[in-house]
Design a protein around this motif. Structure first.
Motif, PDB file in Angstrom:
ATOM      1  N   VAL B  61      60.809  35.410  26.819  1.00  0.00           N
ATOM      2  CA  VAL B  61      60.889  36.611  25.804  1.00  0.00           C
ATOM      3  C   VAL B  61      62.076  36.541  25.363  1.00  0.00           C
ATOM      4  N   MET B  62      62.052  36.588  23.777  1.00  0.00           N
ATOM      5  CA  MET B  62      63.312  37.055  23.261  1.00  0.00           C
ATOM      6  C   MET B  62      63.090  38.277  22.630  1.00  0.00           C
ATOM      7  N   THR B  63      64.179  39.222  23.042  1.00  0.00           N
ATOM      8  CA  THR B  63      63.960  40.569  22.514  1.00  0.00           C
ATOM      9  C   THR B  63      65.219  41.495  22.268  1.00  0.00           C
ATOM     10  N   GLU B  64      64.965  42.280  21.408  1.00  0.00           N
ATOM     11  CA  GLU B  64      66.062  43.365  20.786  1.00  0.00           C
ATOM     12  C   GLU B  64      66.115  44.569  21.457  1.00  0.00           C
ATOM     13  N   GLY B  65      67.305  45.002  21.599  1.00  0.00           N
ATOM     14  CA  GLY B  65      67.601  46.354  22.032  1.00  0.00           C
ATOM     15  C   GLY B  65      67.517  46.661  23.360  1.00  0.00           C
ATOM     16  N   HIS B  66      67.533  45.640  24.512  1.00  0.00           N
ATOM     17  CA  HIS B  66      67.441  46.163  25.732  1.00  0.00           C
ATOM     18  C   HIS B  66      68.869  45.719  26.449  1.00  0.00           C
ATOM     19  N   PRO B  67      69.273  46.559  27.524  1.00  0.00           N
ATOM     20  CA  PRO B  67      70.685  46.425  27.856  1.00  0.00           C
ATOM     21  C   PRO B  67      70.694  45.475  29.051  1.00  0.00           C
ATOM     22  N   VAL B  68      70.703  44.360  28.596  1.00  0.00           N
ATOM     23  CA  VAL B  68      70.765  43.103  29.584  1.00  0.00           C
ATOM     24  C   VAL B  68      71.946  43.071  30.436  1.00  0.00           C
ATOM     25  N   HIS B  69      72.892  43.407  29.773  1.00  0.00           N
ATOM     26  CA  HIS B  69      74.281  43.679  30.619  1.00  0.00           C
ATOM     27  C   HIS B  69      74.449  44.564  31.831  1.00  0.00           C
ATOM     28  N   ASP B  70      73.348  45.372  31.911  1.00  0.00           N
ATOM     29  CA  ASP B  70      73.196  46.301  32.716  1.00  0.00           C
ATOM     30  C   ASP B  70      72.445  45.827  34.139  1.00  0.00           C
ATOM     31  N   PRO B  71      73.209  45.415  35.139  1.00  0.00           N
ATOM     32  CA  PRO B  71      72.355  44.967  36.351  1.00  0.00           C
ATOM     33  C   PRO B  71      71.247  45.713  36.919  1.00  0.00           C
ATOM     34  N   ALA B  72      71.408  47.175  36.763  1.00  0.00           N
ATOM     35  CA  ALA B  72      70.456  47.912  37.288  1.00  0.00           C
ATOM     36  C   ALA B  72      69.062  47.972  36.337  1.00  0.00           C
ATOM     37  N   TYR B  73      69.497  47.651  35.093  1.00  0.00           N
ATOM     38  CA  TYR B  73      68.233  47.577  34.279  1.00  0.00           C
ATOM     39  C   TYR B  73      67.589  46.297  34.265  1.00  0.00           C
ATOM     40  N   VAL B  74      68.196  45.293  34.840  1.00  0.00           N
ATOM     41  CA  VAL B  74      67.922  43.926  34.957  1.00  0.00           C
ATOM     42  C   VAL B  74      66.847  43.836  36.249  1.00  0.00           C
ATOM     43  N   LYS B  75      67.346  44.682  37.214  1.00  0.00           N
ATOM     44  CA  LYS B  75      66.874  44.676  38.499  1.00  0.00           C
ATOM     45  C   LYS B  75      65.525  45.521  38.363  1.00  0.00           C
ATOM     46  N   PHE B  76      65.406  46.610  37.543  1.00  0.00           N
ATOM     47  CA  PHE B  76      64.451  47.491  37.275  1.00  0.00           C
ATOM     48  C   PHE B  76      63.405  46.561  36.664  1.00  0.00           C
ATOM     49  N   MET B  77      63.683  45.755  35.461  1.00  0.00           N
ATOM     50  CA  MET B  77      62.830  44.811  34.704  1.00  0.00           C
ATOM     51  C   MET B  77      62.203  43.804  35.755  1.00  0.00           C
ATOM     52  N   GLY B  78      63.057  43.044  36.730  1.00  0.00           N
ATOM     53  CA  GLY B  78      62.507  42.053  37.406  1.00  0.00           C
ATOM     54  C   GLY B  78      61.458  42.718  38.506  1.00  0.00           C
ATOM     55  N   GLU B  79      61.706  43.852  38.940  1.00  0.00           N
ATOM     56  CA  GLU B  79      60.793  44.468  40.102  1.00  0.00           C
ATOM     57  C   GLU B  79      59.356  44.916  39.191  1.00  0.00           C
ATOM     58  N   ASN B  80      59.351  45.331  37.891  1.00  0.00           N
ATOM     59  CA  ASN B  80      58.215  45.655  37.074  1.00  0.00           C
ATOM     60  C   ASN B  80      57.482  44.361  36.999  1.00  0.00           C
ATOM     61  N   TRP B  81      58.113  43.458  36.424  1.00  0.00           N
ATOM     62  CA  TRP B  81      57.404  42.049  36.082  1.00  0.00           C
ATOM     63  C   TRP B  81      56.967  41.460  37.341  1.00  0.00           C
ATOM     64  N   SER B  82      57.715  41.483  38.439  1.00  0.00           N
ATOM     65  CA  SER B  82      57.270  40.874  39.997  1.00  0.00           C
ATOM     66  C   SER B  82      55.885  41.585  40.217  1.00  0.00           C
ATOM     67  N   ARG B  83      55.781  42.782  40.071  1.00  0.00           N
ATOM     68  CA  ARG B  83      54.643  43.599  40.614  1.00  0.00           C
ATOM     69  C   ARG B  83      53.442  43.372  39.536  1.00  0.00           C
ATOM     70  N   PHE B  84      53.655  43.184  38.298  1.00  0.00           N
ATOM     71  CA  PHE B  84      52.790  42.638  37.466  1.00  0.00           C
ATOM     72  C   PHE B  84      52.188  41.418  37.579  1.00  0.00           C
ATOM     73  N   PHE B  85      52.890  40.562  37.897  1.00  0.00           N
ATOM     74  CA  PHE B  85      52.423  39.048  38.377  1.00  0.00           C
ATOM     75  C   PHE B  85      51.698  39.373  39.644  1.00  0.00           C
ATOM     76  N   THR B  86      52.124  39.971  40.641  1.00  0.00           N
ATOM     77  CA  THR B  86      51.583  39.858  41.950  1.00  0.00           C
ATOM     78  C   THR B  86      49.970  40.672  41.783  1.00  0.00           C
ATOM     79  N   GLU B  87      50.089  41.391  40.932  1.00  0.00           N
ATOM     80  CA  GLU B  87      48.747  42.236  41.106  1.00  0.00           C
ATOM     81  C   GLU B  87      47.920  41.369  40.049  1.00  0.00           C
TER      82      GLU B  87
END
Lengths: 136, 135
Positions: B61-87
């Protein structure tokens, strides 16, 4: 101009020169169009009879990763020019660092999203087209 | 689109997903569900590419406007997507994610990254001035 392969590359692919795109060291350079005018007859990136003036080269990549040739299509991984400073740039040149005097492969000046780019000292990330650099 | 204009921040997110053994999904369904979830999470200013390999799925995904420099945000996204894939694929699904700033500021005082997206050269048959077929 338009994006194009250099004649030396076309001839090389037909067997005149030993281009081996997925084994050779392939690099990409950011070019200032004010200092370089494309000619399909240009063949050498460096050397004594170089066709690309040093002044035109704003940044050079390291060896491009994961080169593949599949179904006539040449592709590599995305790459980054790091800590780039210099003149505003408009073009990209793909070249073969393995061959003597670094043979030119392809020239891009059209349809590059983000061009022209004015280096600011930071990184310039380059996304290779989803369909690769070129296909024959 | 000019990814290098001021106040824009483009990021690239890549997931490599090896589905669990419970739920096999047709590629079309996977693509549709990923697109829908991606739109919900990232918004419409995004491009998604999905490939199915022998070992699993690669979602970019190439996307605009997301704070990818923020480790907490990256972790949050990782957990959300991981849950989505597992479901979607069932237990045993493994997910690897990478997130990279492609253009914009890291907000750490260093110069902003810039982004170029290359076109492809496709050599087509043509006819030269002498009426000969060329490539």
């Amino acid at each position: 101009m338009a994006n194009a392969l250099y004649n030396t590359a076309k001839e090389g692919f037909l067997g005149n020169t030993a281009f081996d795109m997925d084994s050779d060291i392939i690099k990409a350079s950011l070019i200032d169009a004010a200092d370089y005018t494309f000619s399909s007859a240009h063949d050498e990136y460096s050397g004594g009879a170089r066709d690309v003036p040093l002044a035109a080269i704003v940044a050079e990549s390291a060896q491009l990763g994961s080169p593949t040739v599949v179904n006539g299509l040449f592709d590599t991984a995305d790459f980054t020019w790091t800590s780039v400073s210099g003149d505003q740039s408009e073009d990209v040149i793909l070249w073969d660092d393995t061959l003597a005097n670094d043979r030119l492969v392809a020239f891009y000046d059209t349809g590059i999203t983000g061009m022209p780019v004015t280096p600011n000292g930071g990184n310039i990330n380059v996304t290779v087209n989803a369909s690769g650099w070129f296909s024959l | 689109m000019n990814p290098n204009s001021q106040n824009q921040r483009w990021s690239k997110w890549v997931w490599f997903v090896v589905p669990g053994t419970i739920k096999a999904r047709p590629f079309a369904i996977v693509r549709e569900n990923c697109a829908r979830f991606g739109r919900a999470i990232f918004g419409s200013a995004s491009q998604m590419r999905i490939r199915h390999t022998r070992r699993g799925y690669i979602i970019e995904v190439m996307t605009e406007g997301h704070p990818v420099h923020d480790p907490a945000y990256v972790k949050f996204m990782g957990e959300n997507w991981s849950r989505f894939f597992t479901e979607g694929f069932g237990n045993g699904t493994t997910t690897k994610m990478s997130a990279k700033l492609m253009a914009g500021s890291r907000q750490d005082g260093t110069p902003a990254d810039q982004l170029l997206i290359l076109p492809q050269i496709s050599i087509q048959e043509g006819v030269n001035a002498n009426g000969q077929r060329t490539l």
